[in-house]
Write an enzyme that holds these catalytic residues in place. Structure first.
Site, short mmCIF file in Angstrom:
data_model
loop_
_atom_site.label_atom_id
_atom_site.label_comp_id
_atom_site.label_asym_id
_atom_site.label_seq_id
_atom_site.Cartn_x
_atom_site.Cartn_y
_atom_site.Cartn_z
N HIS A 1 1.75 -0.35 5.85
CA HIS A 1 1.16 0.05 4.57
C HIS A 1 2.15 -0.05 3.42
O HIS A 1 1.84 0.36 2.30
CB HIS A 1 0.62 1.48 4.66
N LYS B 1 -3.67 -5.62 5.83
CA LYS B 1 -3.84 -4.56 4.84
C LYS B 1 -3.63 -5.14 3.45
O LYS B 1 -4.54 -5.74 2.89
CB LYS B 1 -2.93 -3.39 5.19
N SER C 1 0.14 6.40 7.20
CA SER C 1 -1.20 5.91 6.89
C SER C 1 -2.18 7.00 6.50
O SER C 1 -3.15 6.73 5.80
CB SER C 1 -1.76 5.13 8.08
#
Length: 399
Positions: free
Chosen positions: A212, A244, A184
């Site tokens: 992610h 996300k 991240s």
């Protein structure tokens, strides 16, 4: 005479004074309104380059419509835990959709990725077991090992041979090898094929937190596991966040049927918390369906990443090797990162300054994140603003 007990207030005051001296104090900013990649903060509209809405789905009209329609029917809350009376048809549909998308037999919905990571290790590992982790893993994976009470071993970043060596140091008990799929703060991708081999050689379970990666990488946006051409046999459990690239809230652990059933029946962060609101699950279901079919969003992200990196190299910014929407610009010291972020904000751009302990000492950075709903002209303008901010800060510090 008994030793005097430490005063917690004084301890906090001392810690805060140290943080102030080291430019490590964090403060919240209040967002008044959102409009795509524009945020209103303190009465000013800023271009947002620090969020995680990679595919631009957080305000997509079909996603918002699904949220509103479900809320009008089912209300605002989850009512109870999943195993009492909180498991709704919307939760079931979302779990099935994510499992189908990621090519796994089962999936289990959690209130957040943090809870999901705590649940996986707490339910599977005990005092005599071990979890081997990348040194740059997300904090929730580290905290999960502490909750599980297992032996925690960490290997140098993205070093599969280091992971193998660490697994060999704990030859007894069960073992898990846990890694972020996309890191991240650096934006690089874990060497999953090599890690899968290390796990197989040491009879360890490979767990990938792909918060992610899912939605962004791999065929059909199925994430870093799919991009590495791995399946459930090599990666029995993986995490896909809903907060996300999918623009919502919550997380799903997908994988082997027996392992998922075990989590559902024993994981304390699943058993003892209220279920996600059904309306939020309905919104995430709509987002997953869009992410699966609207490939142009990923294509646009790839183009933005290349455009940003080309521009950054042209003006001499120091980047890390990342092909994902996470593009860190290294600054070095904490004060320099904060000063550059302040200059960017003055120019109308919001980019977060990331400092220790989130990143190593001396590696403070501006964490630029790109979204499919950014325009080319916005990416170009950010590069120019970054160069100006660097030059202004360097001139100030040299002066």
């Amino acid at each position: 005479m008994a030793e005097q007990r430490p005063d917690l207030r004084r301890r906090v005051q001392s810690a805060r004074s140290s943080a102030l001296a080291d430019d490590l104090v964090r403060r919240r900013r209040v967002v008044g309104r959102r409009d795509g990649v524009r945020l209103e903060v303190d009465g000013r509209w800023l271009q947002n380059f620090c969020g995680n809405d990679y595919l631009g789905l957080a305000q997509q009209f079909q996603v918002v419509d699904a949220l509103q329609n479900a809320a009008s029917r089912d209300g605002a809350g989850g009512v109870a835990s999943h195993l009492v009376c909180g498991h709704h048809v919307a939760h079931e549909a979302l779990e099935r959709e994510v499992a189908d998308w990621l090519g796994t037999p089962r999936a289990l919905l959690f209130g957040s990725g943090y809870l999901a990571n705590l649940a996986v290790q707490q339910a599977l590992l005990g005092d005599d077991d071990a979890c081997v982790q990348d040194r740059l893993n997300h904090a929730s994976l580290i905290d999960a090992s502490r909750l599980a009470g297992c032996r925690l071993r960490r290997y140098p970043h993205a070093d599969a041979e280091g992971a193998l060596r660490q697994l060999k140091t704990v030859p007894t008990g069960a073992a898990m090898l846990a890694t972020d799929g996309v890191f991240s703060m650096d934006g690089d991708v874990a060497p999953l094929r090599q890690l899968a081999l290390a796990a197989r050689m040491q009879s360890a379970l490979l767990y990938v937190d792909d918060a992610h990666g899912v939605g962004v990488l791999g065929p059909g946006g199925r994430g870093s596991v799919a991009e590495a051409k791995l399946g459930v046999e090599e990666v029995p459990l993986q995490l896909a966040t809903l907060g996300k690239a999918l623009g919502g809230y919550g997380a799903v652990v997908a994988g082997d049927t027996d392992l998922i059933e075990h989590l559902a029946g024993t994981a304390r962060p699943y058993l003892y918390t209220t279920a996600l609101p059904p309306a939020q699950a309905a919104a995430s279901l709509a987002a997953v369906k869009l992410a699966r079919r609207e490939h142009w969003r990923r294509d646009k992200l790839v183009a933005h990443v290349q455009r940003f990196r080309d521009g950054a190299r042209r003006v001499g910014l120091q980047l890390l090797p990342s092909d994902t929407p996470i593009q860190p610009v290294l600054c070095g010291g904490n004060a320099r990162a904060l000063d550059m972020a302040a200059h960017l904000e003055a120019d109308g751009f919001w980019v977060a300054a990331i400092r220790p302990p989130t990143v190593p000492e001396g590696r403070a950075r501006l964490r630029v994140t790109l979204s499919a709903v950014h325009g080319d002209e916005q990416v170009d303008a950010l590069v120019e603003a970054l160069a100006r901010a660097r030059d202004r800060v360097d001139a100030l510090h040299l002066g």
